[in-house]
Design a protein around this motif. Structure first.
Motif, mmCIF file in Angstrom:
data_model
loop_
_atom_site.group_PDB
_atom_site.id
_atom_site.type_symbol
_atom_site.label_atom_id
_atom_site.label_comp_id
_atom_site.label_asym_id
_atom_site.label_seq_id
_atom_site.Cartn_x
_atom_site.Cartn_y
_atom_site.Cartn_z
ATOM 1 N N GLY A 156 0.964 -0.995 -0.156
ATOM 2 C CA GLY A 156 0.092 -0.010 0.095
ATOM 3 C C GLY A 156 0.951 1.270 0.100
ATOM 4 O O GLY A 156 2.010 1.161 0.324
ATOM 5 N N PRO A 157 0.181 2.320 -0.233
ATOM 6 C CA PRO A 157 1.115 3.671 -0.437
ATOM 7 C C PRO A 157 1.139 4.022 1.039
ATOM 8 O O PRO A 157 0.339 4.119 2.030
ATOM 9 C CB PRO A 157 0.148 4.655 -1.075
ATOM 10 N N ILE A 158 2.288 4.899 1.242
ATOM 11 C CA ILE A 158 2.693 5.567 2.390
ATOM 12 C C ILE A 158 1.751 6.977 2.042
ATOM 13 O O ILE A 158 2.258 7.674 1.218
ATOM 14 C CB ILE A 158 4.081 5.668 2.617
ATOM 15 N N TYR A 159 0.858 7.371 2.793
ATOM 16 C CA TYR A 159 -0.158 8.203 2.496
ATOM 17 C C TYR A 159 0.689 9.562 2.361
ATOM 18 O O TYR A 159 0.294 10.179 1.435
ATOM 19 C CB TYR A 159 -1.190 8.395 3.784
ATOM 20 N N PHE A 160 1.399 10.210 3.253
ATOM 21 C CA PHE A 160 1.838 11.412 3.111
ATOM 22 C C PHE A 160 3.171 11.424 1.806
ATOM 23 O O PHE A 160 3.628 12.482 1.905
ATOM 24 C CB PHE A 160 2.603 11.809 4.424
ATOM 25 N N GLU A 161 3.239 10.288 1.486
ATOM 26 C CA GLU A 161 4.290 10.477 0.402
ATOM 27 C C GLU A 161 3.617 10.790 -1.294
ATOM 28 O O GLU A 161 4.316 10.865 -1.992
ATOM 29 C CB GLU A 161 5.353 9.260 0.088
ATOM 30 N N ALA A 216 -5.250 11.947 -3.951
ATOM 31 C CA ALA A 216 -5.782 11.621 -5.419
ATOM 32 C C ALA A 216 -4.747 10.271 -5.585
ATOM 33 O O ALA A 216 -4.873 9.207 -5.998
ATOM 34 C CB ALA A 216 -5.855 12.541 -6.381
ATOM 35 N N GLU A 217 -3.361 10.543 -5.744
ATOM 36 C CA GLU A 217 -2.608 9.586 -6.016
ATOM 37 C C GLU A 217 -2.516 8.324 -5.125
ATOM 38 O O GLU A 217 -2.422 7.141 -5.536
ATOM 39 C CB GLU A 217 -1.022 10.107 -6.098
ATOM 40 N N ALA A 218 -2.343 8.840 -3.791
ATOM 41 C CA ALA A 218 -2.517 7.701 -2.852
ATOM 42 C C ALA A 218 -3.853 6.920 -2.869
ATOM 43 O O ALA A 218 -3.910 5.751 -2.761
ATOM 44 C CB ALA A 218 -2.725 8.525 -1.178
ATOM 45 N N GLU A 219 -4.836 7.442 -3.153
ATOM 46 C CA GLU A 219 -6.410 6.600 -3.284
ATOM 47 C C GLU A 219 -6.213 5.913 -4.751
ATOM 48 O O GLU A 219 -6.568 4.682 -4.578
ATOM 49 C CB GLU A 219 -7.518 7.500 -3.501
#
Length: 169
Positions: free
Chosen positions: A78-83, A87-90
């Protein structure tokens, strides 16, 4: 049409075709659900993961389940949210669920259980992570007998109960 269920519990205890591991990009174990799955599966899981060459964010790879009650483990990063921008994280988080479900469908699996990907140390807001998970699962529910979202903590299960009361057990 398959069922989508949201349950509170320990994903390592579920007897289903596959459980999904919220892995890091090395696939060599870590904290949280990743560490719990590696511990429960035994050292053979780590040995097989070493042969996979890691995994990129949003992608998925599959291994045997070894000592787990589940036959397979699908590893997704999964994505590291604050990186990322929200929209990209979602988009990356959606890809985790999409690619895991696609892999499960390709090999004919019918029951799959997910943890709440990226919502622990990776910092994804829990309510948003639950929404992305369930919305993506709904798009694929016809391909499976059952898709489960397994929440470990009371806090996130409370959020899920507010958002999707009909799916919570």
């Amino acid at each position: 049409m398959g069922k989508i269920r949201i349950i509170k519990g320990d994903i390592t205890k579920l007897a289903c075709d596959a459980i999904v591991n919220a892995a890091n990009s090395s696939l060599l174990g870590g904290g949280g659900v990743d560490g719990a799955i590696h511990y429960a599966a035994g050292p053979e899981l780590l040995a097989e993961c070493r042969t996979l060459g890691g995994c990129k964010t949003g992608e998925a790879k599959i291994t045997k389940g070894y000592k787990l009650p589940a036959r397979f483990v699908i590893h997704t990063v999964g994505p590291i949210y604050f990186e990322h921008s929200p929209a990209e994280a979602e988009a990356l988080l959606t890809s985790c669920y999409e690619n895991s479900l696609k892999l499960a469908k390709e090999i004919g699996l019918k029951t799959i259980a997910f943890p709440l990907i990226s919502a622990g140390v990776y910092g994804y807001p829990q309510r948003d992570a639950i929404r992305v998970a369930v919305e993506t699962m709904k798009l694929h529910q016809d391909d499976f007998d059952e898709i489960m979202l397994v929440l470990f903590g009371e806090r996130e299960f409370g959020f899920a109960r507010e958002m999707f009361p009909d799916s919570c057990l």
